[in-house]
Design a protein around this motif. Structure first.
Motif, PDB file in Angstrom:
ATOM      1  N   HIS A 167     -21.246  18.294 -49.955  1.00  0.00           N
ATOM      2  CA  HIS A 167     -20.516  17.645 -48.865  1.00  0.00           C
ATOM      3  C   HIS A 167     -19.555  16.584 -49.390  1.00  0.00           C
ATOM      4  O   HIS A 167     -19.923  15.744 -50.224  1.00  0.00           O
ATOM      5  CB  HIS A 167     -21.498  16.982 -47.897  1.00  0.00           C
ATOM      6  N   GLU A 168     -18.323  16.627 -48.868  1.00  0.00           N
ATOM      7  CA  GLU A 168     -17.315  15.611 -49.185  1.00  0.00           C
ATOM      8  C   GLU A 168     -17.083  14.734 -47.957  1.00  0.00           C
ATOM      9  O   GLU A 168     -16.788  15.235 -46.872  1.00  0.00           O
ATOM     10  CB  GLU A 168     -15.999  16.275 -49.595  1.00  0.00           C
ATOM     11  N   LYS A 169     -17.223  13.449 -48.149  1.00  0.00           N
ATOM     12  CA  LYS A 169     -17.037  12.474 -47.072  1.00  0.00           C
ATOM     13  C   LYS A 169     -15.783  11.660 -47.356  1.00  0.00           C
ATOM     14  O   LYS A 169     -15.566  11.211 -48.491  1.00  0.00           O
ATOM     15  CB  LYS A 169     -18.261  11.551 -46.998  1.00  0.00           C
ATOM     16  N   TYR A 170     -14.968  11.445 -46.324  1.00  0.00           N
ATOM     17  CA  TYR A 170     -13.699  10.744 -46.512  1.00  0.00           C
ATOM     18  C   TYR A 170     -13.644   9.406 -45.781  1.00  0.00           C
ATOM     19  O   TYR A 170     -13.180   8.411 -46.342  1.00  0.00           O
ATOM     20  CB  TYR A 170     -12.538  11.629 -46.039  1.00  0.00           C
ATOM     21  N   TYR A 174     -14.251   7.693 -50.094  1.00  0.00           N
ATOM     22  CA  TYR A 174     -14.579   9.053 -50.520  1.00  0.00           C
ATOM     23  C   TYR A 174     -15.911   9.083 -51.266  1.00  0.00           C
ATOM     24  O   TYR A 174     -16.163   8.279 -52.170  1.00  0.00           O
ATOM     25  CB  TYR A 174     -13.492   9.594 -51.438  1.00  0.00           C
ATOM     26  N   LYS A 175     -16.771  10.042 -50.868  1.00  0.00           N
ATOM     27  CA  LYS A 175     -18.046  10.270 -51.545  1.00  0.00           C
ATOM     28  C   LYS A 175     -18.340  11.758 -51.543  1.00  0.00           C
ATOM     29  O   LYS A 175     -17.915  12.488 -50.640  1.00  0.00           O
ATOM     30  CB  LYS A 175     -19.190   9.514 -50.849  1.00  0.00           C
ATOM     31  N   LYS A 176     -19.073  12.188 -52.552  1.00  0.00           N
ATOM     32  CA  LYS A 176     -19.445  13.593 -52.658  1.00  0.00           C
ATOM     33  C   LYS A 176     -20.936  13.674 -52.961  1.00  0.00           C
ATOM     34  O   LYS A 176     -21.409  13.073 -53.931  1.00  0.00           O
ATOM     35  CB  LYS A 176     -18.630  14.265 -53.757  1.00  0.00           C
ATOM     36  N   GLU A 213     -16.748  19.649 -45.498  1.00  0.00           N
ATOM     37  CA  GLU A 213     -15.704  18.633 -45.657  1.00  0.00           C
ATOM     38  C   GLU A 213     -15.662  17.785 -44.404  1.00  0.00           C
ATOM     39  O   GLU A 213     -15.423  18.285 -43.300  1.00  0.00           O
ATOM     40  CB  GLU A 213     -14.356  19.309 -45.895  1.00  0.00           C
ATOM     41  N   GLY A 214     -15.924  16.499 -44.573  1.00  0.00           N
ATOM     42  CA  GLY A 214     -15.910  15.595 -43.429  1.00  0.00           C
ATOM     43  C   GLY A 214     -14.513  15.373 -42.896  1.00  0.00           C
ATOM     44  O   GLY A 214     -13.508  15.590 -43.594  1.00  0.00           O
ATOM     45  N   LYS A 216     -11.134  13.531 -41.759  1.00  0.00           N
ATOM     46  CA  LYS A 216     -10.363  12.481 -42.438  1.00  0.00           C
ATOM     47  C   LYS A 216      -9.786  11.467 -41.457  1.00  0.00           C
ATOM     48  O   LYS A 216      -9.277  10.421 -41.874  1.00  0.00           O
ATOM     49  CB  LYS A 216      -9.244  13.117 -43.246  1.00  0.00           C
ATOM     50  N   ILE A 224     -16.551  18.206 -38.806  1.00  0.00           N
ATOM     51  CA  ILE A 224     -16.891  18.622 -40.167  1.00  0.00           C
ATOM     52  C   ILE A 224     -16.619  20.119 -40.297  1.00  0.00           C
ATOM     53  O   ILE A 224     -16.966  20.914 -39.423  1.00  0.00           O
ATOM     54  CB  ILE A 224     -18.368  18.332 -40.469  1.00  0.00           C
ATOM     55  N   TYR A 239     -23.057  18.651 -37.254  1.00  0.00           N
ATOM     56  CA  TYR A 239     -23.066  17.697 -38.357  1.00  0.00           C
ATOM     57  C   TYR A 239     -23.915  18.195 -39.517  1.00  0.00           C
ATOM     58  O   TYR A 239     -23.955  17.579 -40.586  1.00  0.00           O
ATOM     59  CB  TYR A 239     -23.558  16.317 -37.890  1.00  0.00           C
TER      60      TYR A 239
END
Length: 257
Positions: A167-170, A174-176, A213-214, A216, A224, A239
């Motif tokens: 999961h990529e969070k923006y 930014y976090k993965k 991908e979260g 933006k 998501i 989610y």
């Protein structure tokens, strides 16, 4: 058998009267125990266990949303690492039901589970995420994450399927993370008042990676986006990944000659 970690949990608390009382855990040698066993598949690792004890003798004052005081049971929480059993894939911890001490502590709940063992396989800055957790409650109190979803009689055996989710969070930076996608919530929560053996066996389907991908931007209709192992993409307001879809994709592929 006494907790190996009980010495590290010795603490002194000031109670409202101003006097001091020893609040340390001190399980008696003959305390009945609950054995928690986790079967850890390849690519996963056993998380530390969080064990909570409560006392009806050593209480404290809390306040509700209106600022009104009320009395709560005292509690103590310790962490311990389950021990690998020889060269097997079984990791185990024994929890004393009677926590002993002047407060007469009693075992309330345990939180444990598994996580992906090598997050950096997916990138240098990838970290552990959510999923793969279990909470077992041994009394009528809620745990730190809430109450139980299921109630069981006797011993508890849990076997569940999990899939890797990258999961990529923006938003908010930014976090993965590499999560474990499973059925239901992040934590499986059980009430098992009479259990003396708890067994957890996660079945990890490492080949069936789902990515997400979260959003933006904060706006209506921005969700998501999930990309499933078969290449299909969905952004339908979930989610968490669609667990039934993951199961269907895997089973369909495995049924082909």
């Amino acid at each position: 058998m006494r907790f190996a970690l009980s010495i590290s949990m010795v603490a002194m608390f000031t109670i409202l009267s101003g006097c001091r009382q020893d609040h340390s855990l001190d399980p008696p040698a003959d305390s009945e125990q609950i054995t928690v066993t986790v079967k850890v598949p390849e690519e996963l690792e056993a998380r530390k266990m969080r064990v909570m004890y409560r006392s009806t003798l050593c209480t404290f004052i809390n306040h509700d949303a209106d600022g009104e005081p009320y009395t709560r049971d005292g509690y103590q929480q310790l962490e311990l690492q389950p021990v690998r059993q020889g060269t097997t894939d079984l990791y185990q911890a024994k929890l004393a039901i009677d926590g002993g001490g002047a407060c007469k502590w009693r075992l309330s709940n345990v939180t444990f589970g598994v996580a992906y063992a090598y997050p950096t396989r997916f990138g240098e800055n990838v970290r552990h995420g959510t999923g793969g957790g279990v909470v077992v409650i041994f009394d009528h109190n809620s745990s730190s994450i809430g109450g139980a979803t299921w109630k069981v009689e006797g011993d508890l055996a849990i076997k569940k399927d999990y899939y890797p989710q990258l999961h990529e969070k923006y938003l908010g930076g930014y976090k993965k993370h590499i999560n474990l996608a499973g059925e239901g919530k992040i934590y499986l929560a059980y009430e098992a008042l009479t259990a003396r053996h708890v067994y957890f066996e996660p079945n990890f389907h490492s080949r069936w990676l789902v990515t997400s991908e979260g959003t933006k931007v904060h706006k209506v209709g921005s969700f998501i986006k999930f990309t499933y192992p078969d290449g299909t993409v969905a952004a339908d307001g979930r989610y968490q990944p669609d667990f039934k879809k993951l199961q269907a994709i895997r089973l369909a592929a495995q049924s082909k000659p």
